[in-house]
Design an enzyme around this catalytic site. Structure first.
Site, PDB file in Angstrom:
ATOM      1  N   HIS A 148       0.814  -1.217   0.000  1.00 38.16           N
ATOM      2  CA  HIS A 148       0.000   0.000   0.000  1.00 38.16           C
ATOM      3  C   HIS A 148       0.848   1.269   0.000  1.00 38.16           C
ATOM      4  O   HIS A 148       0.331   2.345   0.259  1.00 38.16           O
ATOM      5  CB  HIS A 148      -0.964   0.004   1.192  1.00 38.16           C
ATOM      6  CG  HIS A 148      -2.045  -1.036   1.080  1.00 38.16           C
ATOM      7  ND1 HIS A 148      -2.847  -1.399   2.135  1.00 38.16           N
ATOM      8  CD2 HIS A 148      -2.455  -1.780   0.030  1.00 38.16           C
ATOM      9  CE1 HIS A 148      -3.704  -2.331   1.732  1.00 38.16           C
ATOM     10  NE2 HIS A 148      -3.474  -2.585   0.463  1.00 38.16           N
ATOM     11  N   CYS A 159       5.532  14.793 -12.289  1.00 32.72           N
ATOM     12  CA  CYS A 159       6.884  14.358 -12.665  1.00 32.72           C
ATOM     13  C   CYS A 159       7.291  13.068 -11.964  1.00 32.72           C
ATOM     14  O   CYS A 159       8.315  12.479 -12.297  1.00 32.72           O
ATOM     15  CB  CYS A 159       7.913  15.465 -12.389  1.00 32.72           C
ATOM     16  SG  CYS A 159       8.282  15.725 -10.646  1.00 32.72           S
TER      17      CYS A 159
HETATM   18  P1  OAD Z   1      -7.237  -3.975  10.407  1.00 33.36           P
HETATM   19  O1  OAD Z   1      -7.328  -2.809  11.334  1.00 33.36           O
HETATM   20  O2  OAD Z   1      -8.392  -4.263   9.534  1.00 33.36           O
HETATM   21  O3  OAD Z   1      -6.925  -5.307  11.214  1.00 33.36           O
HETATM   22  C1  OAD Z   1      -5.928  -5.376  12.183  1.00 33.36           C
HETATM   23  C2  OAD Z   1      -6.038  -6.734  12.871  1.00 33.36           C
HETATM   24  O4  OAD Z   1      -4.954  -6.854  13.787  1.00 33.36           O
HETATM   25  C3  OAD Z   1      -7.325  -6.925  13.674  1.00 33.36           C
HETATM   26  O5  OAD Z   1      -7.990  -8.099  13.225  1.00 33.36           O
HETATM   27  C4  OAD Z   1      -6.851  -7.088  15.134  1.00 33.36           C
HETATM   28  O6  OAD Z   1      -7.544  -8.108  15.833  1.00 33.36           O
HETATM   29  C5  OAD Z   1      -5.404  -7.513  14.956  1.00 33.36           C
HETATM   30  N1  OAD Z   1      -4.507  -7.094  16.039  1.00 33.36           N
HETATM   31  C6  OAD Z   1      -4.451  -5.887  16.661  1.00 33.36           C
HETATM   32  N2  OAD Z   1      -3.467  -5.864  17.575  1.00 33.36           N
HETATM   33  C7  OAD Z   1      -2.871  -7.084  17.545  1.00 33.36           C
HETATM   34  C8  OAD Z   1      -1.794  -7.686  18.256  1.00 33.36           C
HETATM   35  N3  OAD Z   1      -1.111  -7.019  19.191  1.00 33.36           N
HETATM   36  N4  OAD Z   1      -1.469  -8.981  17.972  1.00 33.36           N
HETATM   37  C9  OAD Z   1      -2.176  -9.679  17.029  1.00 33.36           C
HETATM   38  N5  OAD Z   1      -3.189  -9.149  16.317  1.00 33.36           N
HETATM   39  C10 OAD Z   1      -3.544  -7.876  16.557  1.00 33.36           C
HETATM   40  O7  OAD Z   1      -5.893  -3.743   9.549  1.00 33.36           O
HETATM   41  P2  OAD Z   1      -5.450  -4.379   8.176  1.00 33.36           P
HETATM   42  O8  OAD Z   1      -5.903  -5.777   8.031  1.00 33.36           O
HETATM   43  O9  OAD Z   1      -4.003  -4.098   8.037  1.00 33.36           O
HETATM   44  O10 OAD Z   1      -5.725   0.058   3.561  1.00 33.36           O
HETATM   45  O11 OAD Z   1      -6.237  -3.472   7.149  1.00 33.36           O
HETATM   46  C11 OAD Z   1      -6.035  -3.652   5.789  1.00 33.36           C
HETATM   47  C12 OAD Z   1      -6.129  -2.358   5.034  1.00 33.36           C
HETATM   48  O12 OAD Z   1      -7.385  -1.747   5.287  1.00 33.36           O
HETATM   49  C13 OAD Z   1      -5.128  -1.295   5.436  1.00 33.36           C
HETATM   50  O13 OAD Z   1      -3.875  -1.460   4.819  1.00 33.36           O
HETATM   51  C14 OAD Z   1      -5.793  -0.044   5.002  1.00 33.36           C
HETATM   52  C15 OAD Z   1      -7.187  -0.336   5.505  1.00 33.36           C
HETATM   53  O14 OAD Z   1      -8.215   0.330   4.931  1.00 33.36           O
HETATM   54  C16 OAD Z   1      -5.376   1.231   3.001  1.00 33.36           C
HETATM   55  O15 OAD Z   1      -5.138   2.227   3.634  1.00 33.36           O
HETATM   56  C17 OAD Z   1      -5.337   1.192   1.497  1.00 33.36           C
END
Ligand code: OAD
Length: 278
Positions: A148, A159
């Site tokens: 991302h 540019c």
């Molecule tokens: P999410 O916020 O959707 O999910 C994060 C996950 O991490 C959740 O399921 C939590 O349970 C888990 N979590 C949090 N703390 C943790 C810990 N200490 N140990 C283990 N697990 C933990 O984030 P992403 O899946 O990264 O896109 O989201 C995907 C994309 O959606 C992002 O990259 C972003 C967003 O919209 C863009 O910005 C294009």
């Protein structure tokens, strides 16, 4: 147990690939996107679409300054989970780190592991020559793919020049809306916005790595958006052992051999120590 089996497989020269999401940076203080304290509880995703950036770059940047401060206002440091992956990569146990995160913390962890390795080499090198290359240090460099993009940078839409984002966000905060490059083009955060395609070459490389992996670890991601939802499935359907490390259940859990619902900063250093002990 499950983690030991994963470690054994990784140690048997398997090609292991890690795929990470916001959960790996949560212990560093970076907010996640979904969930009660998630970014999307405070902001509307619609403010940050590619369509809005094109239609209304001024309004987009006005809102982006607030998002940038919320997401990246702190001085974040990599945590034990980033460090464990970086070390496994340098030890040759991890082929690639694919991340959805734009916080740059995997790169920071890789850099600090690299620095540690070359400091050790400085001490052990003979003839006063520091050994720095792979052949002499026995270290390897995992592929890092930031799917991302990277929020620390901005890119000129005309540019294509990429520059450090902080001073540009400051300029926007001071009223330069939208901030522009010397060439007159508008700067865009160097990230994939909603409604914007991931660069084709990057997604292709991610799919190839998922396909050739023997062990695919999905770490700290809700696995609900693309390509997060499909990469572990691609790996599984090509015979990889899929492991999921996440506090909550995900829609991909049923395709995974191993599901560990624990904190990433517990699980990954443990995995690393098991791989090293084998
Ligand atoms: P999410 O916020 O959707 O999910 C994060 C996950 O991490 C959740 O399921 C939590 O349970 C888990 N979590 C949090 N703390 C943790 C810990 N200490 N140990 C283990 N697990 C933990 O984030 P992403 O899946 O990264 O896109 O989201 C995907 C994309 O959606 C992002 O990259 C972003 C967003 O919209 C863009 O910005 C294009």
């Amino acid at each position: 147990n499950d983690l030991e089996e994963l470690a054994e497989q990784i140690d048997r020269d398997a090609t292991a690939v890690a795929f990470t999401g916001a959960g790996i940076s949560a212990p560093s203080g970076v907010p996640t996107f979904r969930g009660d304290d998630g970014v999307w509880e405070k902001f509307d995703e619609g403010q940050f679409t590619y369509g809005r950036f094109q239609r209304d770059p001024e309004g987009f940047w006005d809102d982006r300054v607030d998002l940038q401060r919320e997401l990246f206002g702190g001085e974040y440091e990599p945590n034990a989970a980033h460090e464990a992956l970086a070390s496994m990569g340098q030890d040759g146990h991890l082929e690639a780190i694919l991340t959805q995160n734009t916080d740059g913390l995997h790169e920071d962890a890789l850099e600090s592991v690299r620095d540690d390795a070359s400091a050790t080499d400085d001490v052990t090198a003979t003839d006063g020559v520091a050994a720095t290359d792979d052949a002499t240090t026995g270290t390897s460099e995992p592929t890092l793919l930031e799917l991302h993009g990277n929020s620390r940078r901005v890119r000129c839409v005309d540019c294509g020049k990429r520059v450090d984002g902080d001073p540009i966000v400051e300029r926007a905060a001071d009223g330069e809306l939208p901030p522009t490059c010397d060439c007159g083009g508008v700067y865009k955060p160097d990230v994939v916005l909603f409604g914007e395609q991931l660069p084709g070459a990057v997604i292709q490389q991610a799919r190839t790595l998922a396909r050739k992996s023997d062990v695919f670890l999905a770490i700290g991601s809700s696995l609900v958006v693309e390509p997060a939802a499909s990469l572990p499935r691609i790996a599984a359907s090509n015979g990889a052992t899929v492991g999921i490390v996440n506090l909550e259940s995900t829609p991909v859990d049923s395709s995974a051999e191993v599901v560990i619902r624990e904190d990433v900063t517990e699980v990954l250093p443990h995995l690393q120590s098991l791989v090293n002990a084998d």
